[in-house]
Design a protein around this motif. Structure first.
Motif, PDB file in Angstrom:
ATOM      1  N   ALA A 129     -58.833   2.776 -16.537  1.00 45.45           N
ATOM      2  CA  ALA A 129     -58.987   4.010 -15.758  1.00 45.45           C
ATOM      3  C   ALA A 129     -60.332   4.669 -16.053  1.00 45.45           C
ATOM      4  O   ALA A 129     -61.011   5.162 -15.140  1.00 45.45           O
ATOM      5  CB  ALA A 129     -57.848   4.974 -16.082  1.00 45.45           C
ATOM      6  N   PHE A 130     -60.730   4.663 -17.319  1.00 46.58           N
ATOM      7  CA  PHE A 130     -62.018   5.249 -17.713  1.00 46.58           C
ATOM      8  C   PHE A 130     -63.173   4.473 -17.081  1.00 46.58           C
ATOM      9  O   PHE A 130     -64.111   5.056 -16.531  1.00 46.58           O
ATOM     10  CB  PHE A 130     -62.131   5.244 -19.239  1.00 46.58           C
ATOM     11  CG  PHE A 130     -63.400   5.853 -19.770  1.00 46.58           C
ATOM     12  CD1 PHE A 130     -64.002   6.931 -19.141  1.00 46.58           C
ATOM     13  CD2 PHE A 130     -63.993   5.338 -20.913  1.00 46.58           C
ATOM     14  CE1 PHE A 130     -65.168   7.500 -19.646  1.00 46.58           C
ATOM     15  CE2 PHE A 130     -65.153   5.892 -21.423  1.00 46.58           C
ATOM     16  CZ  PHE A 130     -65.751   6.978 -20.788  1.00 46.58           C
ATOM     17  N   GLU A 131     -63.101   3.149 -17.127  1.00 48.14           N
ATOM     18  CA  GLU A 131     -64.155   2.327 -16.528  1.00 48.14           C
ATOM     19  C   GLU A 131     -64.264   2.595 -15.027  1.00 48.14           C
ATOM     20  O   GLU A 131     -65.369   2.715 -14.481  1.00 48.14           O
ATOM     21  CB  GLU A 131     -63.867   0.851 -16.776  1.00 48.14           C
ATOM     22  CG  GLU A 131     -64.950  -0.079 -16.230  1.00 48.14           C
ATOM     23  CD  GLU A 131     -64.674  -1.534 -16.554  1.00 48.14           C
ATOM     24  OE1 GLU A 131     -65.361  -2.397 -15.977  1.00 48.14           O
ATOM     25  OE2 GLU A 131     -63.781  -1.817 -17.380  1.00 48.14           O
ATOM     26  N   THR A 132     -63.118   2.711 -14.366  1.00 50.07           N
ATOM     27  CA  THR A 132     -63.117   3.001 -12.930  1.00 50.07           C
ATOM     28  C   THR A 132     -63.754   4.351 -12.653  1.00 50.07           C
ATOM     29  O   THR A 132     -64.540   4.502 -11.713  1.00 50.07           O
ATOM     30  CB  THR A 132     -61.679   2.978 -12.380  1.00 50.07           C
ATOM     31  OG1 THR A 132     -61.120   1.688 -12.605  1.00 50.07           O
ATOM     32  CG2 THR A 132     -61.658   3.294 -10.890  1.00 50.07           C
ATOM     33  N   ARG A 133     -63.419   5.353 -13.475  1.00 54.11           N
ATOM     34  CA  ARG A 133     -63.991   6.686 -13.273  1.00 54.11           C
ATOM     35  C   ARG A 133     -65.503   6.672 -13.475  1.00 54.11           C
ATOM     36  O   ARG A 133     -66.239   7.326 -12.726  1.00 54.11           O
ATOM     37  CB  ARG A 133     -63.341   7.686 -14.235  1.00 54.11           C
ATOM     38  CG  ARG A 133     -63.832   9.104 -14.031  1.00 54.11           C
ATOM     39  CD  ARG A 133     -62.981  10.094 -14.776  1.00 54.11           C
ATOM     40  NE  ARG A 133     -61.619  10.125 -14.276  1.00 54.11           N
ATOM     41  CZ  ARG A 133     -61.256  10.734 -13.153  1.00 54.11           C
ATOM     42  NH1 ARG A 133     -62.160  11.333 -12.400  1.00 54.11           N
ATOM     43  NH2 ARG A 133     -59.997  10.741 -12.777  1.00 54.11           N
ATOM     44  N   LEU A 134     -65.988   5.946 -14.449  1.00 49.74           N
ATOM     45  CA  LEU A 134     -67.430   5.843 -14.671  1.00 49.74           C
ATOM     46  C   LEU A 134     -68.120   5.225 -13.465  1.00 49.74           C
ATOM     47  O   LEU A 134     -69.212   5.644 -13.066  1.00 49.74           O
ATOM     48  CB  LEU A 134     -67.716   5.020 -15.930  1.00 49.74           C
ATOM     49  CG  LEU A 134     -67.331   5.657 -17.264  1.00 49.74           C
ATOM     50  CD1 LEU A 134     -67.611   4.691 -18.412  1.00 49.74           C
ATOM     51  CD2 LEU A 134     -68.073   6.972 -17.480  1.00 49.74           C
ATOM     52  N   LYS A 135     -67.485   4.209 -12.876  1.00 45.55           N
ATOM     53  CA  LYS A 135     -68.051   3.578 -11.687  1.00 45.55           C
ATOM     54  C   LYS A 135     -68.079   4.551 -10.512  1.00 45.55           C
ATOM     55  O   LYS A 135     -69.058   4.599  -9.750  1.00 45.55           O
ATOM     56  CB  LYS A 135     -67.252   2.329 -11.317  1.00 45.55           C
ATOM     57  CG  LYS A 135     -67.426   1.178 -12.297  1.00 45.55           C
ATOM     58  CD  LYS A 135     -66.543  -0.002 -11.922  1.00 45.55           C
ATOM     59  CE  LYS A 135     -66.722  -1.162 -12.904  1.00 45.55           C
ATOM     60  NZ  LYS A 135     -65.806  -2.295 -12.590  1.00 45.55           N
ATOM     61  N   LEU A 136     -67.019   5.343 -10.349  1.00 47.55           N
ATOM     62  CA  LEU A 136     -66.985   6.342  -9.281  1.00 47.55           C
ATOM     63  C   LEU A 136     -68.073   7.384  -9.476  1.00 47.55           C
ATOM     64  O   LEU A 136     -68.756   7.778  -8.524  1.00 47.55           O
ATOM     65  CB  LEU A 136     -65.608   7.021  -9.248  1.00 47.55           C
ATOM     66  CG  LEU A 136     -64.430   6.193  -8.742  1.00 47.55           C
ATOM     67  CD1 LEU A 136     -63.129   6.977  -8.939  1.00 47.55           C
ATOM     68  CD2 LEU A 136     -64.618   5.825  -7.275  1.00 47.55           C
ATOM     69  N   ASP A 137     -68.239   7.842 -10.729  1.00 43.79           N
ATOM     70  CA  ASP A 137     -69.261   8.842 -11.021  1.00 43.79           C
ATOM     71  C   ASP A 137     -70.655   8.280 -10.784  1.00 43.79           C
ATOM     72  O   ASP A 137     -71.541   8.973 -10.275  1.00 43.79           O
ATOM     73  CB  ASP A 137     -69.142   9.323 -12.472  1.00 43.79           C
ATOM     74  CG  ASP A 137     -67.905  10.181 -12.692  1.00 43.79           C
ATOM     75  OD1 ASP A 137     -67.266  10.565 -11.689  1.00 43.79           O
ATOM     76  OD2 ASP A 137     -67.583  10.466 -13.866  1.00 43.79           O
TER      77      ASP A 137
END
Length: 212
Positions: free
Chosen positions: A195-203
């Motif tokens: 989930a953290f990796e996905t959020r970093l990609k979105l940001d």
């Protein structure tokens, strides 16, 4: 039970009614929630003390998390959630496990609604916290998830993340069901990491759009 001003404002932030950077005006909040300005003022002071609100000149705005704060939050969340999963594998009653299984089954039926899935996701994690049967851990996780309300979007909005997240939920529940403490902790820690990796990609993607 009647909700107080603090709870109503916090729930509004959590629901995305007020987003990071939004200004909170005492008189407008009092009118919105049908309360006097005094409890609203006290609630705003409490939320500022808890770093949920920040000062922008003379105004109070919903706080936002920078990259380092986000990373710190996810580190703490991953470890506490993993501990909750391990304890749930040890202590959860069969009824609690069935509730978790039902939650995952229902979520497969609402895959197209990212907002509703995000809401359900919070309830799923909360159920694991309760199944740990450790009140002190639940209290700490409540604080962590309160800070998660400062995130402007959900990682479940990313392409492919909803399907992956639900498969991860299934793995967590299966480990809890079989009493696999280490497996439950590992599965939940991996879930938070993804989930953290996905959020970093979105940001990162949002940052690229801002530059062009």
């Amino acid at each position: 039970m009647t909700k107080d001003a603090y709870t109503m404002i916090l729930e509004a932030i959590d629901a995305g009614v007020y987003r990071p950077g939004d200004r909170l005006v005492e008189s407008e909040l009092a009118e919105r929630f049908g309360v006097s300005r005094t409890p609203v003022r006290e609630a705003l002071q409490r939320l500022e003390t808890q770093s949920m609100l920040a000062r922008d000149g003379r105004s109070l705005i919903v706080a936002s998390l920078d990259h380092n704060q986000l990373a710190e939050l996810y580190v703490v969340r991953a470890e506490l959630e993993a501990l909750a999963a391990a304890l749930a594998a040890k202590h959860a009653a069969p009824e609690e496990v069935r509730v978790l299984e039902d939650m995952v089954a229902r979520d497969w039926e609402q895959m197209t609604d990212a907002f509703e899935l995000a809401r359900s996701n919070k309830l799923f994690h909360r159920q694991i916290h309760l199944a740990s049967h450790n009140r002190y851990l639940v209290q700490q996780l409540d604080l962590v998830h309160r800070s998660m309300a400062l995130l402007a979007s959900t990682s479940l909005a990313a392409d492919g993340r909803r399907d992956a997240a639900l498969r991860e939920h299934q793995a967590i529940v299966e480990a809890i069901r079989t009493g696999d403490e280490a497996g439950a902790a590992a599965a939940l820690r991996a879930h938070i990491s993804n989930a953290f990796e996905t959020r970093l990609k979105l940001d990162a993607a949002a940052g690229r759009k801002d530059r062009y």
